[in-house]
Design an enzyme around this catalytic site. Sequence first.
Site, PDB file in Angstrom:
ATOM      1  N   GLU A  98     -30.135  28.145  -7.597  1.00 23.86           N
ATOM      2  CA  GLU A  98     -30.928  28.342  -6.389  1.00 23.86           C
ATOM      3  C   GLU A  98     -30.066  28.312  -5.131  1.00 23.86           C
ATOM      4  O   GLU A  98     -30.587  28.206  -4.014  1.00 23.86           O
ATOM      5  CB  GLU A  98     -32.016  27.275  -6.285  1.00 23.86           C
ATOM      6  CG  GLU A  98     -31.532  25.860  -6.093  1.00 23.86           C
ATOM      7  CD  GLU A  98     -31.279  25.118  -7.393  1.00 23.86           C
ATOM      8  OE1 GLU A  98     -31.340  23.881  -7.376  1.00 23.86           O
ATOM      9  OE2 GLU A  98     -31.012  25.767  -8.422  1.00 23.86           O
ATOM     10  N   ASP A 117     -29.337  25.893  -0.220  1.00 19.88           N
ATOM     11  CA  ASP A 117     -29.949  25.501  -1.481  1.00 19.88           C
ATOM     12  C   ASP A 117     -31.449  25.326  -1.259  1.00 19.88           C
ATOM     13  O   ASP A 117     -31.872  24.741  -0.256  1.00 19.88           O
ATOM     14  CB  ASP A 117     -29.324  24.182  -1.961  1.00 19.88           C
ATOM     15  CG  ASP A 117     -29.865  23.731  -3.296  1.00 19.88           C
ATOM     16  OD1 ASP A 117     -29.233  24.046  -4.317  1.00 19.88           O
ATOM     17  OD2 ASP A 117     -30.907  23.055  -3.327  1.00 19.88           O
TER      18      ASP A 117
END
Length: 204
Positions: free
Chosen positions: A104, A61
């Site tokens: 993301e 992430d």
Amino acid sequence: MLALQAAEALLRTRLYERAQHLATTDGLTGVLNRRTFNSQLQGRLREALRYNRPLSLLLLDVDHFKRVNDTYGHPAGDVVLQGIAALAQHQARETDIVARYGGEEMALILPETDAQGAHAIAERLRKAAADGTHATDQGVIQVTISIGLATWPGPVDSAEELLEAADKALYRAKQGGRNRVAAANPASPGVTSDLRSSPPGSPG
């Protein structure tokens, strides 16, 4: 006539391949999409179970990605995601599978890779991300990533459980300071669940 038929067959093949590519690939980053990732994870875990070979999963992430979007704008954020996806593909081995899990988050499936080997790959990826930069219209951006790692064999019996274990490890990496790797099974030889803190002044 034969040449025309051959040309039509080639065109149909190319159109089919293009359709398959669009159906399996994330449009922004060029890596596999989540639907294909889910299918690949199921298949690779079945192989691991059948042949009793290890399988590892990395979930990564981008740290403070919302801050990137808020500060530089979403187009710049897209450039960062594309850069991280390209970095993941570059660091991955030929047999590894790279996908965009959502937002993301990226995922890497590492066949025939135990926890220690996966940890080495994850740490190399983390360091490469921290050392890299992303050139956007709003300027050069530097980000860090956090990574959660889970491995079979371990306390998991399904693809869903392996994914959940990696996700919980990723959460611990975030809570622990970001820009680090956390393992779902840190008791494995050579693997720790809490590594480097974010460098001073970094976005992570």
